[in-house]
Design a protein around this motif. Structure first.
Motif, short mmCIF file in Angstrom:
data_model
loop_
_atom_site.label_atom_id
_atom_site.label_comp_id
_atom_site.label_asym_id
_atom_site.label_seq_id
_atom_site.Cartn_x
_atom_site.Cartn_y
_atom_site.Cartn_z
N PHE A 297 0.99 -1.03 -0.05
CA PHE A 297 -0.06 0.05 -0.22
C PHE A 297 0.87 1.18 -0.29
O PHE A 297 1.96 1.44 0.79
N PRO A 298 0.55 2.20 -0.76
CA PRO A 298 1.27 3.54 -0.95
C PRO A 298 1.29 4.26 0.14
O PRO A 298 1.07 5.63 -0.02
N TRP A 299 1.34 4.06 1.55
CA TRP A 299 1.59 4.84 2.51
C TRP A 299 2.82 5.55 2.51
O TRP A 299 3.82 5.18 2.08
N LEU A 300 2.58 6.88 2.87
CA LEU A 300 3.84 7.90 2.90
C LEU A 300 4.57 7.69 4.33
O LEU A 300 3.97 7.57 5.15
N PHE A 301 5.77 7.59 4.21
CA PHE A 301 6.68 7.74 5.62
C PHE A 301 7.16 8.77 6.07
O PHE A 301 7.99 8.88 7.24
N GLU A 302 6.96 9.87 5.20
CA GLU A 302 7.58 11.22 5.80
C GLU A 302 6.91 11.72 6.92
O GLU A 302 5.81 11.97 6.78
N ARG A 303 7.80 12.17 7.72
CA ARG A 303 7.08 12.86 8.87
C ARG A 303 6.97 14.46 8.58
O ARG A 303 8.14 15.06 9.08
N ASP A 304 6.07 14.78 7.67
CA ASP A 304 6.08 16.17 7.16
C ASP A 304 5.12 17.14 8.03
O ASP A 304 4.91 16.81 9.14
N ALA A 305 5.08 18.13 7.30
CA ALA A 305 4.21 19.27 7.95
C ALA A 305 2.88 18.81 8.54
O ALA A 305 2.55 19.32 9.40
N GLY A 306 2.47 17.94 7.65
CA GLY A 306 1.09 17.41 7.79
C GLY A 306 0.93 16.61 9.17
O GLY A 306 0.15 16.69 10.03
N PHE A 307 2.07 15.86 9.15
CA PHE A 307 2.38 14.99 10.68
C PHE A 307 2.38 16.00 12.08
O PHE A 307 1.83 15.82 12.92
N LEU A 344 -7.68 10.23 10.11
CA LEU A 344 -7.35 11.29 9.32
C LEU A 344 -5.71 11.07 8.82
O LEU A 344 -5.29 11.54 8.03
N LEU A 345 -5.02 10.45 9.94
CA LEU A 345 -3.40 10.41 9.88
C LEU A 345 -3.26 9.20 8.58
O LEU A 345 -2.72 9.43 7.55
N THR A 346 -3.90 8.19 8.74
CA THR A 346 -3.79 7.17 7.74
C THR A 346 -4.41 7.18 6.43
O THR A 346 -3.97 6.80 5.27
N LYS A 347 -5.51 7.86 6.39
CA LYS A 347 -6.57 7.96 5.12
C LYS A 347 -6.53 9.02 4.43
O LYS A 347 -6.56 9.25 3.42
N ASN A 348 -6.63 10.23 5.17
CA ASN A 348 -6.39 11.57 4.43
C ASN A 348 -5.16 12.31 4.35
O ASN A 348 -4.77 12.71 3.34
N LEU A 349 -4.39 12.11 5.36
CA LEU A 349 -2.90 12.37 5.33
C LEU A 349 -2.01 11.40 4.54
O LEU A 349 -1.24 11.71 4.04
N GLY A 350 -2.41 10.11 4.28
CA GLY A 350 -1.87 9.17 3.70
C GLY A 350 -0.56 8.72 4.38
O GLY A 350 0.24 8.26 3.60
N ASP A 424 -8.14 19.04 1.96
CA ASP A 424 -9.45 18.91 1.52
C ASP A 424 -9.93 17.43 1.65
O ASP A 424 -9.46 16.32 1.26
N LEU A 425 -10.80 17.16 2.44
CA LEU A 425 -11.36 15.92 2.80
C LEU A 425 -11.85 15.08 1.47
O LEU A 425 -11.59 13.92 1.46
N LYS A 426 -12.77 15.62 0.89
CA LYS A 426 -13.07 15.01 -0.32
C LYS A 426 -12.00 14.51 -1.37
O LYS A 426 -12.16 13.37 -1.78
N ALA A 427 -11.09 15.44 -1.86
CA ALA A 427 -10.05 15.13 -2.56
C ALA A 427 -9.05 13.95 -2.03
O ALA A 427 -8.92 12.82 -2.62
N THR A 428 -8.63 14.19 -0.76
CA THR A 428 -8.08 13.13 -0.11
C THR A 428 -8.81 11.83 0.09
O THR A 428 -8.20 10.60 0.05
N LEU A 433 -9.25 5.93 -1.70
CA LEU A 433 -9.93 5.18 -2.18
C LEU A 433 -9.34 4.34 -3.49
O LEU A 433 -9.46 3.20 -3.89
N GLN A 434 -8.75 5.42 -4.18
CA GLN A 434 -8.05 4.74 -5.48
C GLN A 434 -7.02 3.89 -5.44
O GLN A 434 -6.67 2.89 -5.85
N ALA A 435 -6.00 4.41 -4.39
CA ALA A 435 -4.98 3.65 -3.83
C ALA A 435 -5.40 2.05 -3.46
O ALA A 435 -4.97 1.13 -3.78
N TYR A 436 -6.66 2.25 -2.55
CA TYR A 436 -7.20 1.02 -2.09
C TYR A 436 -7.69 0.03 -3.26
O TYR A 436 -7.45 -1.34 -3.10
N HIS A 437 -8.56 0.82 -4.28
CA HIS A 437 -8.89 -0.33 -5.33
C HIS A 437 -7.69 -0.65 -6.14
O HIS A 437 -7.79 -1.86 -6.62
N ALA A 438 -6.82 0.10 -6.31
CA ALA A 438 -5.68 -0.51 -7.07
C ALA A 438 -5.02 -1.62 -6.41
O ALA A 438 -4.51 -2.56 -6.93
N LEU A 439 -5.04 -1.58 -5.09
CA LEU A 439 -4.46 -2.89 -4.18
C LEU A 439 -5.31 -4.08 -4.45
O LEU A 439 -4.74 -4.97 -4.46
#
Ligand SMILES: Cc1cc2nc3c(=O)[nH]c(=O)nc-3n(C[C@H](O)[C@H](O)[C@H](O)COP(=O)(O)OP(=O)(O)OC[C@H]3O[C@@H](n4cnc5c(N)ncnc54)[C@H](O)[C@@H]3O)c2cc1C
Length: 441
Positions: A297-307, A344-350, A424-428, A433-439
């Protein structure tokens, strides 16, 4: 005969089988707590957990002192320190209550080594309602679905009756060297960030029982409102259970004595049990996705500004910011809010669930090696009997539903109402969901 009792995640006198078994030793007993920060595969404690441990050991020292029994404190690797202390006190018997996580491999090796030196070793049931190998499907495999697991637990099994605290213990005649608790530096000094934690919590066995009593006298009747964070209807027993200041068997039997509708509360103890059984059979849980399908799954590992915004409650999503502030200030977060913040962390912030799990590990007073990663994996969708990935919490709707008058948000993060939302909740949601469907395609 001389007995060494090694306490671990069982910082209590009552319902402590290892301690009770030592009462028959008239020649002498030594009670030891070992801080093992060096053995391989043991997860170093987080900051809030260390604070709790310090206070809990103080309370234990006090209650053992009333029995005339000192608490011996040592630090180091169990495989070296335990045989050394056994030799120092001339112990021919070492007793402990079982651990079911990563530490159990160390315990097994130590048991073998001590027995080779003619020391008798006995272990007793630890911090569960049922031993993990006693609950199995008809084909003998571990349960992987909570409802079936809990049905199996509650039909045909009864948790053992709790044991009373020992009335007396005979201390050994010789002086056994002990380290000073303060020298372990478990509590923060400069800066002392634990003031909010200290004002909310009272660690120790007596406080654990008081917490349970207060809950059963009143809040349990409103427990069906547990999802509303401003209403404080939870038992707040989780850190006491984490450190074994009270056992789940004690909670179980004491709760049933009250009568009334307690099934929902007991079923939450069932989630604790399920997390620990899962860790026993499939753990450790904090590194590996239980559902290996999520390994790509393409989760991000960067502890970025969102984190950073998430960590410090500056996302602009009121209920999440309030939860992160509650956590930062008091070492605790309400269960539903934990779920929303983790989503929010895992699904919207990715971000990868392991990043959030590590933050909770460091900041929760109840940080538990099974429950924390189990629940993170549950929210992220890769866990045992997990929430389906495509069920993504909308924090705005969750806030409307569970904090309708904004009392929780006003208490912990009133400033959040004026912050811009960082994503943006809708876009994220669509990206997730796109990443999940690809999986799963
Ligand atoms: C992302 C995330 C991380 C979590 N991390 C932890 C953790 O590190 N340690 C921890 O004890 N709980 C954890 N939980 C579970 C739960 O949030 C807490 O146990 C609960 O909030 C504690 O409050 P309480 O004692 O008032 O619970 P109550 O509602 O009174 O429940 C009674 C007891 O049941 C157990 N329990 C309740 N819900 C759960 C659950 N979902 N999983 C496991 N046990 C449960 C706890 O021991 C709790 O004290 C986590 C949940 C989430 C969503």
């Amino acid at each position: 005969m001389t007995t060494l009792v090694w306490l671990r995640d069982d910082l209590r006198l009552s319902d402590n089988a290892a301690l009770s078994a030592a009462t028959d030793d008239a020649d002498g007993v030594v009670v030891l707590y070992l801080l093992d920060e060096v053995s391989e595969h043991l997860r170093p404690l987080g900051g809030a957990a260390k604070w709790w441990l310090h206070q809990s050991l103080r309370a234990l020292e006090h209650s053992l002192g009333q029995l005339g029994m000192p608490l011996v404190l040592r630090r180091g690797a169990a495989e070296e320190v335990i045989p050394a202390v056994a030799r120092e006190c001339g112990a021919d018997r070492v007793l402990w209550n079982r651990r079911y996580g990563a530490a159990r491999d160390h315990d097994a090796k130590l048991k073998t080594a001590l027995r080779q030196s003619d020391v008798v070793v006995r272990s007793y049931p630890g911090d569960l309602l049922f031993e993990p190998w006693t609950i199995a499907t008809q084909t003998g495999t571990p349960y992987q679905v909570y409802s079936a697991f809990w049905r199996a637990c509650t039909s045909g099994h009864t948790p053992a009756d709790p044991l009373p605290a020992p009335k007396q213990l005979t201390s050994v005649q010789r002086d056994i060297k002990s380290e000073s608790l303060d020298s372990w530096l478990l509590t923060p000094a400069n800066p002392d960030w634990a003031a909010g934690i200290a004002s909310r919590w009272e660690p120790g066995e007596s406080a654990a029982h008081r917490t349970l009593d207060e809950f059963l006298e009143d809040r349990v009747q409103r427990y069906s409102r547990r999802d509303f964070p401003a209403e404080d209807t939870g038992s707040e027993l989780s850190p006491h259970l984490r450190w074994g200041e009270i056992s789940p068997r004690q909670v179980w039997h004491r709760t049933l004595l009250t009568g009334g509708d307690v099934g929902m509360f007991l079923s939450e103890l069932g989630w604790r049990e399920f997390a620990k059984h899962t860790a026993f059979h499939f753990g450790p849980l904090e590194q590996r996705n239980l559902n290996a399908r999520f390994d790509t799954f393409p989760w991000l590992f960067e502890r970025d500004a969102g984190f950073d915004a998430w960590k410090f409650g500056r996302t602009g999503f009121g209920i999440v910011d309030a939860g992160m502030q509650e956590l930062w200030q008091t070492g605790f977060m309400h269960n539903r809010v934990r779920m929303i913040a983790a989503s929010l962390l895992t699904k919207n912030l990715g971000l990868d669930w392991r990043i959030g799990e590590a933050w909770f590990w460091d900041t929760l007073v109840d940080a538990d090696e099974a429950s924390n990663p189990f629940n993170w994996q549950w929210v992220a969708g890769c866990g045992a009997d997990a929430a389906p990935y495509f069920r993504i919490f909308n924090p705005d709707l969750q806030q409307k539903k569970f904090d309708p008058d904004g009392a929780y948000v006003s208490k912990w993060a009133p400033y959040s109402m004026t912050l811009p939302q960082i994503i943006d909740l809708k876009a994220t949601r669509a990206d997730a969901l796109q990443a999940y469907h690809a999986l799963v395609r």
